[in-house]
Enzyme design. Sequence first.
Site, PDB file in Angstrom:
ATOM      1  N   LYS A 111       0.945  -1.115   0.003  1.00 39.18           N
ATOM      2  CA  LYS A 111      -0.157   0.317   0.167  1.00 39.18           C
ATOM      3  C   LYS A 111       1.259   1.125   0.134  1.00 39.18           C
ATOM      4  CE  LYS A 111      -1.572   2.357   2.853  1.00 39.18           C
ATOM      5  NZ  LYS A 111      -1.305   3.887   2.000  1.00 39.18           N
ATOM      6  N   GLU A 132      -0.884   7.170  -0.307  1.00 39.73           N
ATOM      7  CA  GLU A 132      -2.770   7.458  -2.109  1.00 39.73           C
ATOM      8  C   GLU A 132      -2.302   7.998  -2.306  1.00 39.73           C
ATOM      9  OE1 GLU A 132      -2.025   7.257   1.923  1.00 39.73           O
ATOM     10  OE2 GLU A 132      -3.231   9.111   3.235  1.00 39.73           O
ATOM     11  N   GLY A 181       6.906   5.877   7.826  1.00 40.33           N
ATOM     12  CA  GLY A 181       6.253   6.770   7.806  1.00 40.33           C
ATOM     13  C   GLY A 181       6.038   7.945   9.078  1.00 40.33           C
ATOM     14  N   GLU A 236      10.368   1.865  10.253  1.00 43.48           N
ATOM     15  CA  GLU A 236      11.364   3.362   9.403  1.00 43.48           C
ATOM     16  C   GLU A 236      10.595   4.437   9.781  1.00 43.48           C
ATOM     17  OE1 GLU A 236      14.796   2.845   8.812  1.00 43.48           O
ATOM     18  OE2 GLU A 236      14.435   1.104   8.538  1.00 43.48           O
ATOM     19  N   CYS A 264      13.602  12.112   5.013  1.00 45.82           N
ATOM     20  CA  CYS A 264      13.638  11.283   6.659  1.00 45.82           C
ATOM     21  C   CYS A 264      14.600  11.777   7.075  1.00 45.82           C
ATOM     22  CB  CYS A 264      13.290  10.113   6.559  1.00 45.82           C
ATOM     23  SG  CYS A 264      14.526   8.723   5.461  1.00 45.82           S
ATOM     24  N   GLU A 307       9.962  17.429  14.422  1.00 47.29           N
ATOM     25  CA  GLU A 307       9.748  17.047  12.964  1.00 47.29           C
ATOM     26  C   GLU A 307       9.360  17.762  12.181  1.00 47.29           C
ATOM     27  OE1 GLU A 307       9.081  13.252  10.790  1.00 47.29           O
ATOM     28  OE2 GLU A 307      10.517  13.253   9.554  1.00 47.29           O
TER      29      GLU A 307
HETATM   30  P1  NAD Z   1       2.607   8.961   7.663  1.00 48.21           P
HETATM   31  O1  NAD Z   1       3.018   8.294   8.257  1.00 48.21           O
HETATM   32  O2  NAD Z   1       1.415  10.423   7.169  1.00 48.21           O
HETATM   33  O3  NAD Z   1       1.740   8.053   6.104  1.00 48.21           O
HETATM   34  C1  NAD Z   1       2.952   6.887   5.455  1.00 48.21           C
HETATM   35  C2  NAD Z   1       2.306   6.075   4.998  1.00 48.21           C
HETATM   36  O4  NAD Z   1       1.446   4.955   5.992  1.00 48.21           O
HETATM   37  C3  NAD Z   1       1.267   6.162   4.347  1.00 48.21           C
HETATM   38  O5  NAD Z   1       1.100   5.705   3.208  1.00 48.21           O
HETATM   39  C4  NAD Z   1      -0.253   6.595   5.144  1.00 48.21           C
HETATM   40  O6  NAD Z   1      -1.129   6.477   4.029  1.00 48.21           O
HETATM   41  C5  NAD Z   1      -0.185   5.512   5.780  1.00 48.21           C
HETATM   42  N1  NAD Z   1      -1.245   5.203   7.296  1.00 48.21           N
HETATM   43  C6  NAD Z   1      -0.970   6.544   7.958  1.00 48.21           C
HETATM   44  N2  NAD Z   1      -2.139   6.546   9.179  1.00 48.21           N
HETATM   45  C7  NAD Z   1      -2.701   4.727   8.443  1.00 48.21           C
HETATM   46  C8  NAD Z   1      -2.901   3.858   9.948  1.00 48.21           C
HETATM   47  N3  NAD Z   1      -3.549   4.511  11.201  1.00 48.21           N
HETATM   48  N4  NAD Z   1      -2.692   2.548   9.553  1.00 48.21           N
HETATM   49  C9  NAD Z   1      -2.019   2.344   8.651  1.00 48.21           C
HETATM   50  N5  NAD Z   1      -1.332   3.047   7.437  1.00 48.21           N
HETATM   51  C10 NAD Z   1      -1.167   4.289   7.760  1.00 48.21           C
HETATM   52  O7  NAD Z   1       3.883   9.428   6.710  1.00 48.21           O
HETATM   53  P2  NAD Z   1       4.233  10.572   5.398  1.00 48.21           P
HETATM   54  O8  NAD Z   1       3.586  11.754   5.852  1.00 48.21           O
HETATM   55  O9  NAD Z   1       3.403   9.455   3.588  1.00 48.21           O
HETATM   56  O10 NAD Z   1       5.705  10.626   5.214  1.00 48.21           O
HETATM   57  C11 NAD Z   1       6.407  11.408   5.913  1.00 48.21           C
HETATM   58  C12 NAD Z   1       7.054  10.821   6.597  1.00 48.21           C
HETATM   59  O11 NAD Z   1       7.514   9.746   6.648  1.00 48.21           O
HETATM   60  C13 NAD Z   1       8.517  11.930   7.979  1.00 48.21           C
HETATM   61  O12 NAD Z   1       7.891  11.125   9.543  1.00 48.21           O
HETATM   62  C14 NAD Z   1       9.625  11.042   8.251  1.00 48.21           C
HETATM   63  O13 NAD Z   1      10.734  11.059   8.390  1.00 48.21           O
HETATM   64  C15 NAD Z   1       9.339   9.116   7.361  1.00 48.21           C
HETATM   65  N6  NAD Z   1      10.048   8.491   6.522  1.00 48.21           N
HETATM   66  C16 NAD Z   1      11.105   8.018   7.031  1.00 48.21           C
HETATM   67  C17 NAD Z   1      12.657   7.261   6.162  1.00 48.21           C
HETATM   68  C18 NAD Z   1      12.758   5.819   6.885  1.00 48.21           C
HETATM   69  O14 NAD Z   1      13.694   5.727   5.663  1.00 48.21           O
HETATM   70  N7  NAD Z   1      13.541   6.156   8.369  1.00 48.21           N
HETATM   71  C19 NAD Z   1      11.901   7.377   4.813  1.00 48.21           C
HETATM   72  C20 NAD Z   1      11.045   8.339   4.168  1.00 48.21           C
HETATM   73  C21 NAD Z   1       9.838   8.750   5.604  1.00 48.21           C
END
Ligand code: NAD
Length: 496
Positions: free
Chosen positions: A180, A183, A233, A255, A289, A390
């Site tokens: 997934k 979106e 995320g 991650e 990130c 962040e």
């Molecule tokens: P996010 O947590 O909002 O979303 C990430 C994913 O999780 C999306 O696919 C989203 O639809 C899904 N999601 C959201 N709520 C959920 C739930 N309740 N249950 C299951 N899935 C859910 O993050 P984002 O805004 O897409 O990305 C930014 C974040 O990602 C930043 O904090 C960044 O630091 C982090 N990030 C970390 C790395 C790493 O390698 N550590 C790499 C890239 C991004």
Amino acid sequence: MPHADIPAATLFIDGEWRTAAEGGTREIHCPADGTLVATVAEGSRTDAEQAVAAARRAFDEGTWASSSAWDRGDLLLRVADILVRDKADFARAESLDTGKRLVESEFDMDDIAACFRYFGKLAGTDSGRVVDTGSPDAISRVQYEPVGVCGMITPWNFPLLQVAWKVAPAIAAGDTFVLKPSELTPSTAILLMRALTEAGLPAGVGNLVLGTGPEVGSVLAEHPDVDLVSFTGGLHTGRTISALAAPTVKKVALELGGKNPNVVFADADFDTAVDFALTAIFLHSGQVCSAGARLIVQDELHDRLVDEIVRRAERIRIGGPFDDDAETGPLISEAHLRKVEDYVAKSVAEGAVLRTGGARPEGERYAAGHFYLPTVLDEVRQGSYAVTEESFGPVLTVERFTDEDDAVRIANDTHYGLAGAVFTGDPAKAQRVANRLRHGTVWINDFHPYLPQAEWGGFKQSGIGRELGRAGLGEYQEAKHVYQNLRPGPQNWFSG
Ligand code: NAD
């Protein structure tokens, strides 16, 4: 301009392209100018459950899990070849979804092909080991086996790279999966599923369900038929996923975010330190990130360094993915832009000094996009909101330190532990500081490079588990990647 080749049936379940069971759709708009770029299927719980069932069947049936690891490796190498062949289409789709400059998407595509190639070559090279029992009457061996069905949930900032880091090792290992992606940025995941099919991935092994986190992602975290949920995320979503996964005690890989220190000593090469401080935070408008969002500078260098960073930040040219003169692009959405604005307002309210930026750029070119000026917040206090949260935007905070111990103490004073850097002309000090930083990747006189063959992952609340490389002593050891540039010098990513 819409993607000509993305039709409405964009869920891939059990080897078939489908529309959403409940008829949902979503429009994808380019963050740089609001152009409609695609209308894709928006899945629901029903689609997610069907995809999990397909992945479960494909795993339990056994043919895939027991297939030759060399064959699975060859499949990954074929995918890498397709990615190289179709690089222009992939890069364009990625730029339209994210708004990032085309040249950056092209760069990402090279990394993605390299990731598939790395895991393609790794598959089958390390299938286990013989263990000496000490007895002539017994034999013993350790063998590596696939985990089973993997649920994969990925973010929007490096959409296909984050997908590649999960899909490629899962295929190498003989797992099946349901993916997934965010979106907001589904297009390249759709193109990747086509590439996997062309390369010969059997039906049911790889499944794609587009949709929101609460609707589709939560099924992957909760479902008893999913053996591993692998998530990249934000920290708050990571906590939710851990909680959803707990009742089934499935394996969880996280991650998460970072608030990454960039420690600059007074003896660092000045031009190099300035140049990397800019790239560290303003590349992709800070939506990285591992972005170097916290500049931690030695007292005596503070004024000179910050003045020069501010001067250069004000010259960074912002624009859309296909603007030749742009050096960085928009934020992903209006909602994210507002979050960054709130973060800056709160930081200033608690005493940060706004040296530059702190606003949306003015002018027709920016009117329909989610742009924010490169921003520098000086004199922030250790432990304050500005340095603990962040922003995930183009916002650099500045703290000061006195000596080596002070630098390490400040750099480690965060609940995150993803990445960090140290700039100094003293090689021994560089190694000492790198050893003491509680961050999963540490760069010396450099920022951002990662290698597929070296572990990537966070200490502390930046994550659980590692991606890439090969894990060391499992759960009981952290693997830190220390990368040293032996010929440091400016990269001039930002020309000003
Ligand atoms: P996010 O947590 O909002 O979303 C990430 C994913 O999780 C999306 O696919 C989203 O639809 C899904 N999601 C959201 N709520 C959920 C739930 N309740 N249950 C299951 N899935 C859910 O993050 P984002 O805004 O897409 O990305 C930014 C974040 O990602 C930043 O904090 C960044 O630091 C982090 N990030 C970390 C790395 C790493 O390698 N550590 C790499 C890239 C991004």
